[in-house]
Write a protein that holds these residues in place. Sequence first.
Motif, short mmCIF file in Angstrom:
data_model
loop_
_atom_site.label_atom_id
_atom_site.label_comp_id
_atom_site.label_asym_id
_atom_site.label_seq_id
_atom_site.Cartn_x
_atom_site.Cartn_y
_atom_site.Cartn_z
N ASN A 97 0.75 -1.25 -0.01
CA ASN A 97 -0.03 -0.16 -0.09
C ASN A 97 0.97 1.43 0.06
O ASN A 97 1.73 1.26 1.05
N ASP A 98 0.86 1.94 -1.22
CA ASP A 98 1.89 3.35 -1.06
C ASP A 98 1.53 3.95 -0.06
O ASP A 98 2.59 4.80 0.33
N ARG A 99 0.40 4.16 0.53
CA ARG A 99 0.34 5.10 1.66
C ARG A 99 1.06 4.82 2.89
O ARG A 99 1.46 5.67 3.69
N ASP A 100 1.09 3.44 2.97
CA ASP A 100 2.04 2.96 4.20
C ASP A 100 3.22 3.00 4.04
O ASP A 100 3.96 2.98 4.96
N LEU A 101 3.41 3.00 2.61
CA LEU A 101 5.00 2.86 2.16
C LEU A 101 5.65 4.01 1.51
O LEU A 101 5.92 3.95 0.47
N PRO A 102 5.76 5.36 2.26
CA PRO A 102 6.03 6.29 1.60
C PRO A 102 7.60 6.34 1.30
O PRO A 102 8.38 5.79 2.40
N TYR A 103 7.94 7.21 0.31
CA TYR A 103 9.55 7.44 0.27
C TYR A 103 9.55 8.74 -0.42
O TYR A 103 8.43 9.18 -1.10
N SER A 104 10.67 9.44 -0.70
CA SER A 104 11.01 10.42 -1.47
C SER A 104 12.11 10.51 -2.50
O SER A 104 12.91 9.64 -2.33
N THR A 105 12.02 11.33 -3.55
CA THR A 105 13.17 11.23 -4.39
C THR A 105 13.64 12.48 -4.72
O THR A 105 13.00 13.68 -4.31
N GLU A 106 14.91 12.94 -4.95
CA GLU A 106 15.74 14.15 -5.23
C GLU A 106 14.99 15.09 -6.39
O GLU A 106 14.24 14.17 -7.45
N PRO A 107 14.81 16.18 -6.34
CA PRO A 107 14.01 16.91 -7.54
C PRO A 107 14.89 16.58 -8.72
O PRO A 107 16.11 16.42 -8.68
N GLY A 108 14.12 16.38 -9.72
CA GLY A 108 14.71 15.97 -11.14
C GLY A 108 14.77 14.68 -11.18
O GLY A 108 15.38 14.13 -12.37
N THR A 109 14.98 13.76 -10.22
CA THR A 109 14.89 12.18 -10.33
C THR A 109 13.54 11.47 -9.99
O THR A 109 12.71 12.16 -9.42
N SER A 110 13.42 10.43 -10.14
CA SER A 110 12.44 9.52 -10.01
C SER A 110 12.93 7.94 -9.87
O SER A 110 13.92 7.67 -10.37
N PHE A 111 11.96 7.36 -9.03
CA PHE A 111 12.39 5.94 -8.50
C PHE A 111 11.09 5.25 -8.17
O PHE A 111 10.10 5.83 -7.36
N SER A 112 10.55 4.08 -8.78
CA SER A 112 9.42 3.41 -8.66
C SER A 112 9.76 2.15 -7.81
O SER A 112 10.39 1.15 -8.19
N TRP A 113 9.50 2.04 -6.63
CA TRP A 113 9.82 1.19 -5.66
C TRP A 113 8.49 0.09 -5.40
O TRP A 113 7.52 0.60 -4.82
N ILE A 114 8.94 -1.08 -6.12
CA ILE A 114 7.64 -1.91 -5.88
C ILE A 114 7.82 -2.97 -4.55
O ILE A 114 8.84 -3.36 -4.61
N ARG A 115 6.67 -2.84 -3.94
CA ARG A 115 6.77 -3.60 -2.63
C ARG A 115 5.69 -4.68 -2.47
O ARG A 115 4.79 -4.63 -3.20
N ALA A 116 6.13 -5.83 -1.75
CA ALA A 116 5.34 -6.82 -1.82
C ALA A 116 5.72 -7.42 -0.10
O ALA A 116 6.45 -8.24 -0.04
N ASN A 117 4.93 -6.80 0.45
CA ASN A 117 5.37 -7.19 2.42
C ASN A 117 4.15 -8.47 2.71
O ASN A 117 3.17 -8.03 3.21
N GLN A 118 4.80 -9.71 2.51
CA GLN A 118 3.84 -10.77 3.09
C GLN A 118 4.83 -11.68 3.16
O GLN A 118 6.03 -11.80 2.61
N LEU A 119 4.45 -13.08 3.92
CA LEU A 119 5.28 -14.38 3.92
C LEU A 119 5.42 -14.72 2.52
O LEU A 119 4.45 -14.73 1.57
N GLY A 120 6.78 -14.70 2.02
CA GLY A 120 7.13 -15.00 0.74
C GLY A 120 7.53 -13.95 -0.29
O GLY A 120 8.16 -13.98 -1.09
N GLY A 121 7.23 -12.72 0.11
CA GLY A 121 7.81 -11.48 -0.47
C GLY A 121 7.51 -11.30 -1.93
O GLY A 121 6.32 -11.92 -2.47
N LYS A 122 8.28 -10.91 -2.60
CA LYS A 122 8.16 -11.02 -4.15
C LYS A 122 8.49 -12.17 -5.09
O LYS A 122 8.28 -12.34 -6.15
N SER A 123 8.78 -13.40 -3.94
CA SER A 123 8.76 -14.87 -4.68
C SER A 123 7.39 -15.16 -5.17
O SER A 123 7.50 -15.91 -6.00
#
Length: 574
Positions: A97-123
């Motif tokens: 959930n993006d609202r629970d997992l905030p982050y920031s980026t330097e102006p002029g840059t961008s990064f897409s952080w994909i998260r999967a927080n459960q047993l097994g994760g992104k597997s």
Amino acid sequence: MQENIVQSTDDEFDVLIVGSGVTGGWAAKEFCEAGFKTLLIERGRLVEHRKDYTTEGKGPWEYPTRTVAENILVDQTQAIQKQCYAFNDTSKHFFGNDRDLPYSTEPGTSFSWIRANQLGGKSLLWARQTFRFSEYDFTANAKDNQGIDWPIRYQDLAPWYDYVEKFAGISAAQDKLPQLPDSIAQPAFELTKPELDFQTSLAEHFPDKPMVVGRCAHLTQPSKIQLELGRVTCQARSECYRGCSFGAYFSTQSATLPAAARTGNLHIAPNSVVHSLIYDDAKQRVTGVRVVDNDNLSQREYRGKIVFLCASTLGSTQVLLNSTSKRFPNGLANSSGVLGRYLMDHNYNAWASARIPGYEDEYYRGRRPTGIYIPNSHFEPSRYHKDFKRGYAIAGGATRGSWQGMSQQDGFGADFKQRLTQAGPWQIWMGAQGEMLPQADNQVGLHPSKKDKWGIPQLHFNCKWSDNELSMMQHAAETMHKMLETAGFESIRSQATTAPPGLAIHEVGTARMGNDPKQSVLNKYNQAHDVPNLFVTDGASFCSSGVVNPTLTFMALTARAAHYAIDQVKSGRL
């Protein structure tokens, strides 16, 4: 899994493993099978194999939007996550959930952080493409003076590739290519007739760009150990991102977790968000972890003799940066000052597509979980293009249109319905996967003031593509266009794009290994130079991104590090 959940924090464990994705699952398996009392700490909810694959087997007609996740709620809570190729209405519950997992980026840059927080994760969500790094990948930094030299070579990891491949189950052909070492494999999936003819065209006109079938972590001829764990042959259903009750693809739930659990040594702490590691200045050892309860935000601690950080590249880096002490004011095990630097991801910013004329009498059965693969042809300095260093691979596949795609066309009534019963024309799609150079300025750190709901400082990214990556993608788009044109395909389209880093979900490099403690966080066994009972075995340890998908190398490094730690304990050196 319920019987493995810890109920008390009074016990001391032989090993604490942070994260339950691909690397955490492997670490748990190795330590449990060696007789170590092991605690697997996961920040997200418990997901039980089979039971919790709640969308498995549901047809698209059972979803209001035919599985397309487009609504106000998704836009509000998962706008970043929905950029992932695996995200739709059938899989969105496995994403963060993006609202629970905030982050920031330097102006002029961008990064897409994909998260999967459960047993097994992104597997549970990975694309399952499994290729070995080659000797060229391990020597690239030293040869062209980008980054630092890897402290290991292919021969150091080759037996561990063998080891994890036999257990995980990899379907692959034996291609005998120097830049793409062969795997210990089960039978490969087949290429379609248009793909076979395209392969012939490439061999004639682009001899330096051989095309093979993609290698993937799917069972096609299960071994005895895989059958014993309840895993069977891939059914080619194309439902992988929903979870697979057949256990046909490799995941923590299907493979490493049941192997660990049957030893009786596995304990699990779900809903435990790791805040930081507990460091004892006098002992110069990590003695435990501080966690915040995912639901009620209460705090607790777990104690252990060895800690394996397997929380993903960015997750492990966040934990280390937030673990400060008098000796390590800038993050645990960070005497080198490189923790958080040299962030890399694969560059997916070039694609091409075309219509394949003919082949009306050709079709295929099932939904193959892999496709075509053209490995990197720029795999050593003598082969570099004049406009960029390193290189890229190409993946894709040829398919026929089905009712799901054609139903978006204009039409109505019986004639339209009848048309949907016929297969559409053949099409081909190709996409590049380029290497990103290790640059000190591409980094991630802790935000000085912003925190998440668990009171943990948010990550702040400063990461962008260099001219090297941009030139590489332009060349890839042009090359793919030429390939399709030469093959005689029609309606060719190609493009180089500028999507931000992160979307390959192959981030690596922020706690790199190396021989020199002044330039690296970890040694060649993924052991922290500064803290001998601390290991980091996910992508944070990488010195370069290479071109191939990194997950198989995550597995091999983790198994190797775990056996090293086990030997060190048994010999009394750790």
